[in-house]
Design a protein around this motif. Structure first.
Motif, short mmCIF file in Angstrom:
data_model
loop_
_atom_site.label_atom_id
_atom_site.label_comp_id
_atom_site.label_asym_id
_atom_site.label_seq_id
_atom_site.Cartn_x
_atom_site.Cartn_y
_atom_site.Cartn_z
N GLU A 1 0.83 -1.20 0.00
CA GLU A 1 0.00 0.00 0.00
C GLU A 1 0.87 1.26 0.00
OE1 GLU A 1 -3.97 -1.66 2.37
OE2 GLU A 1 -2.43 -0.54 3.45
N ALA A 2 1.92 1.24 0.80
CA ALA A 2 2.83 2.39 0.83
C ALA A 2 3.48 2.61 -0.53
CB ALA A 2 3.89 2.18 1.91
N MET A 3 3.90 1.51 -1.16
CA MET A 3 4.52 1.61 -2.48
C MET A 3 3.54 2.14 -3.51
SD MET A 3 6.60 -2.02 -2.27
CE MET A 3 7.31 -2.00 -3.92
N GLN A 4 2.29 1.77 -3.40
CA GLN A 4 1.27 2.27 -4.32
C GLN A 4 1.17 3.79 -4.26
OE1 GLN A 4 -2.91 1.39 -3.36
NE2 GLN A 4 -3.18 0.69 -5.46
N ASN A 5 1.53 4.35 -3.11
CA ASN A 5 1.48 5.80 -2.92
C ASN A 5 2.84 6.46 -3.05
OD1 ASN A 5 -1.41 6.68 -2.01
ND2 ASN A 5 -1.04 4.70 -1.03
N GLY A 6 3.79 5.74 -3.62
CA GLY A 6 5.09 6.34 -3.90
C GLY A 6 6.00 6.51 -2.70
N CYS A 7 5.79 5.71 -1.65
CA CYS A 7 6.74 5.70 -0.53
C CYS A 7 7.90 4.78 -0.91
CB CYS A 7 6.09 5.17 0.74
SG CYS A 7 4.74 6.17 1.39
N ALA A 8 9.11 5.19 -0.57
CA ALA A 8 10.27 4.34 -0.80
C ALA A 8 10.37 3.36 0.37
CB ALA A 8 11.53 5.19 -0.90
N PRO A 9 10.19 2.05 0.13
CA PRO A 9 10.16 1.10 1.24
C PRO A 9 11.55 0.61 1.66
CG PRO A 9 9.66 -0.05 -0.79
CD PRO A 9 9.87 1.41 -1.16
N ILE A 10 11.73 0.52 2.97
CA ILE A 10 12.92 -0.12 3.54
C ILE A 10 12.38 -1.15 4.51
CG2 ILE A 10 15.12 0.20 4.73
CD1 ILE A 10 15.03 3.13 3.97
N VAL A 11 12.51 -2.44 4.16
CA VAL A 11 11.78 -3.48 4.88
C VAL A 11 12.70 -4.64 5.24
CG1 VAL A 11 9.67 -2.85 3.64
CG2 VAL A 11 11.10 -4.72 2.77
N ILE A 12 12.20 -5.48 6.15
CA ILE A 12 12.98 -6.62 6.60
C ILE A 12 13.28 -7.56 5.43
CG2 ILE A 12 11.00 -8.10 7.16
CD1 ILE A 12 14.16 -7.69 9.31
N ASP A 13 14.46 -8.12 5.41
CA ASP A 13 14.87 -9.03 4.33
C ASP A 13 14.46 -10.45 4.71
OD1 ASP A 13 15.95 -10.11 2.07
OD2 ASP A 13 18.01 -10.09 2.81
N GLY A 14 13.17 -10.74 4.54
CA GLY A 14 12.68 -12.07 4.89
C GLY A 14 11.21 -12.20 4.61
N GLY A 15 10.73 -13.44 4.65
CA GLY A 15 9.31 -13.70 4.49
C GLY A 15 8.77 -13.19 3.17
N GLY A 16 7.51 -12.73 3.23
CA GLY A 16 6.85 -12.25 2.03
C GLY A 16 7.36 -10.93 1.52
N GLN A 17 8.13 -10.21 2.34
CA GLN A 17 8.67 -8.92 1.89
C GLN A 17 9.60 -9.08 0.70
OE1 GLN A 17 8.02 -5.53 4.19
NE2 GLN A 17 6.44 -6.95 3.48
N ARG A 18 10.23 -10.24 0.60
CA ARG A 18 11.11 -10.51 -0.54
C ARG A 18 10.33 -10.62 -1.85
NH1 ARG A 18 14.80 -15.27 2.25
NH2 ARG A 18 16.09 -13.92 3.58
N GLU A 19 9.05 -10.95 -1.74
CA GLU A 19 8.22 -11.08 -2.93
C GLU A 19 7.68 -9.73 -3.39
OE1 GLU A 19 5.30 -14.32 -2.55
OE2 GLU A 19 6.47 -15.04 -0.84
N ILE A 20 7.81 -8.71 -2.56
CA ILE A 20 7.26 -7.39 -2.88
C ILE A 20 8.36 -6.42 -3.30
CG2 ILE A 20 5.93 -5.42 -2.00
CD1 ILE A 20 4.74 -7.32 0.09
N VAL A 21 9.38 -6.28 -2.46
CA VAL A 21 10.41 -5.25 -2.66
C VAL A 21 11.63 -5.83 -3.37
CG1 VAL A 21 11.96 -3.63 -1.51
CG2 VAL A 21 9.64 -3.99 -0.62
#
Length: 468
Positions: free
Chosen positions: A361-381
């Protein structure tokens, strides 16, 4: 796995003579009703009715007649959705609510809940129309006044505390278990188990394998379904992202959106500490930057009190709880950077973010994401393309400082993040939900088992890969 009808022993049976007589009496009027309809339907119904009479199963006869009603268009197919945490703002709740909103025009949708919940408020949280859905309260005496239903405290020595929900599920044509309560048996003719992650081990009263369809919300969840429960996901359905706000100028805001879990699994305390450390290390470059934490919470949440106490020591940190959806979208639109740390320092796979709807959702609004390197976050960022992934708080601070210092890089990441979020759109989610229920309705009304290998094929999903 094939979509198959499941039959369960009836607790109330008539004598074999009574049932046989009832079935015999039904055959002639059913032939009249079905005349002019599909011939195969006619044959299936009458043949099955005779079989049920031979088995003396009056409850199964009743279920058969309900299917005939739907097949003939005399009523809409009924769908019961059980969400034990509907009263709390969360990604899993939005996932199921979007399913309800997508189906309510076509089917009779009823939410099964354990306490009174105002669906109008739920709709407001997620920006959805749930006006044609309704709720039904199914109390769980074992849990009493507990706010959170934890299936792990129900041991094998006791009766299954979720039996009231199981019995209620029999009242619907399709039963949907929305939040992975693995001890809830599905007694509806068809059933769907939505799995964001298999949190617990399969012990006594385990029933996830009894569902007609298992849907995973990410490859990460699908892989752990296989590893932990030995079950294959029928299909993978990424969560819906529909939080786009009108584009506006970005402000120096770092945003975090995650539920304030009582156990602290979303790591809000650690992120506050990281932000304060960053401000201390680079006060000039962090001048004017704020850190805003938004999330849902249960009442009497000691962890939230700790977060608010720590945040209260710094005027540049703000905590907001249970905000309306329009306000949340406004924060997404204003913020420049997004943090998500669920899974930081964790080894247990269930404590690592299973997908991360708020990241998308944040990415949809143009936020630059900095997220944990694990789980489903790897499938998004995509690291270095549509955002950055970190394993330690030090890495979180390094990537954040780099984005703050380099406006051109920040804008490039924001643009790529916005593009990447298109892969998780709400229209795509709703289309796949409708395809899944097309398949279920097709089996229910034609009386011919559908080939459930079609589930993944028709939902346009990939085979699960190990993303752990």
């Amino acid at each position: 796995m094939t979509l198959s009808r499941r039959r369960f022993a009836s607790s109330a049976r008539r004598s074999a003579t009574d049932v046989a007589q009832t079935a015999a009496e039904l055959i002639a009027p059913l032939q009249t009703l079905l005349r002019g309809q599909n011939r195969r339907l006619d044959g299936h119904v009458l043949h099955e009715l005779q079989e049920l009479a031979a088995r003396s199963d009056i409850r199964a006869v009743d279920r058969l007649l309900k299917r005939v009603q739907v097949a003939l268009g005399h009523r809409r197919m009924s769908v019961g959705i059980y969400d034990h945490a509907l009263q709390v703002v969360g990604g899993g709740q939005k996932y199921a609510a979007t399913i309800a909103a997508a189906l309510q025009e076509r089917f009779e949708i009823t939410y099964l809940v354990n306490e009174d919940v105002d669906l109008r408020r739920v709709a407001d949280w997620y920006g959805l129309d749930l006006s044609r859905s309704r709720t039904r309260v199914v109390p769980l005496p074992f849990y009493g006044a507990r706010q959170w239903i934890d299936s792990s405290i129900a041991t094998g020595e006791m009766e299954n505390p979720f039996d009231p929900v199981a019995h209620a599920s029999a009242d619907y044509d399709v039963f949907v278990n929305a939040n992975m309560l693995e001890k809830v048996r599905p007694l509806a003719p068809l059933s769907v188990f939505l799995c964001h992650f298999p949190d617990v081990h399969a012990r006594r009263h385990f029933a996830a394998h009894e569902y007609t369809v298992l849907v995973a919300n990410s490859r990460y969840a699908a892989e752990w379904l296989r590893r932990k429960w030995g079950l294959a996901a029928s299909a993978m359905l990424y969560p819906p992202v529909d939080a786009a706000a009108p584009q506006r100028s970005k402000e120096p805001i770092i945003l975090s959106v995650a539920r304030f879990e009582r156990g602290g699994s979303k790591k809000q305390l650690e992120m506050i500490q990281a932000f304060r450390a960053l401000r201390s290390a680079a006060p000039d470059r962090l001048a004017g930057w704020r850190f805003v934490l938004i999330g849902g919470s249960l009442r009497r949440n000691a962890y939230l009190e700790r977060v608010e106490k720590l945040a209260g020591r710094d005027s540049s940190i703000e905590v907001r709880v249970d905000v309306p959806f329009d306000e949340l979208k406004s924060w997404y639109g204003r913020s420049s950077i997004f943090w998500h740390a669920c899974g930081l320092g964790e080894q247990e796979p269930h404590l690592i973010e299973h997908f991360g709807m708020t990241t998308a959702e944040a990415m949809q609004n143009g936020c630059a994401p900095i997220v944990i390197d694990g789980g489903g976050q790897r499938e998004i960022v995509e690291h270095g393309v549509s955002g950055f992934r970190f394993s330690t708080l030090e890495e979180l601070c390094v990537w954040t400082l780099r984005l703050i210092e380099d406006a051109r890089l920040r804008e490039s990441i924001q643009l790529a993040a916005r593009r990447r979020s298109g892969d998780f759109s709400r229209p795509a989610f709703e289309a796949n939900v409708r395809r899944l229920f097309d398949l279920l309705e097709g089996e229910y009304t034609t009386f011919a088992p559908a080939d459930s290998s079609q589930a993944a094929e028709r939902l346009d999903v990939d085979s699960p890969r190990d993303e752990s």
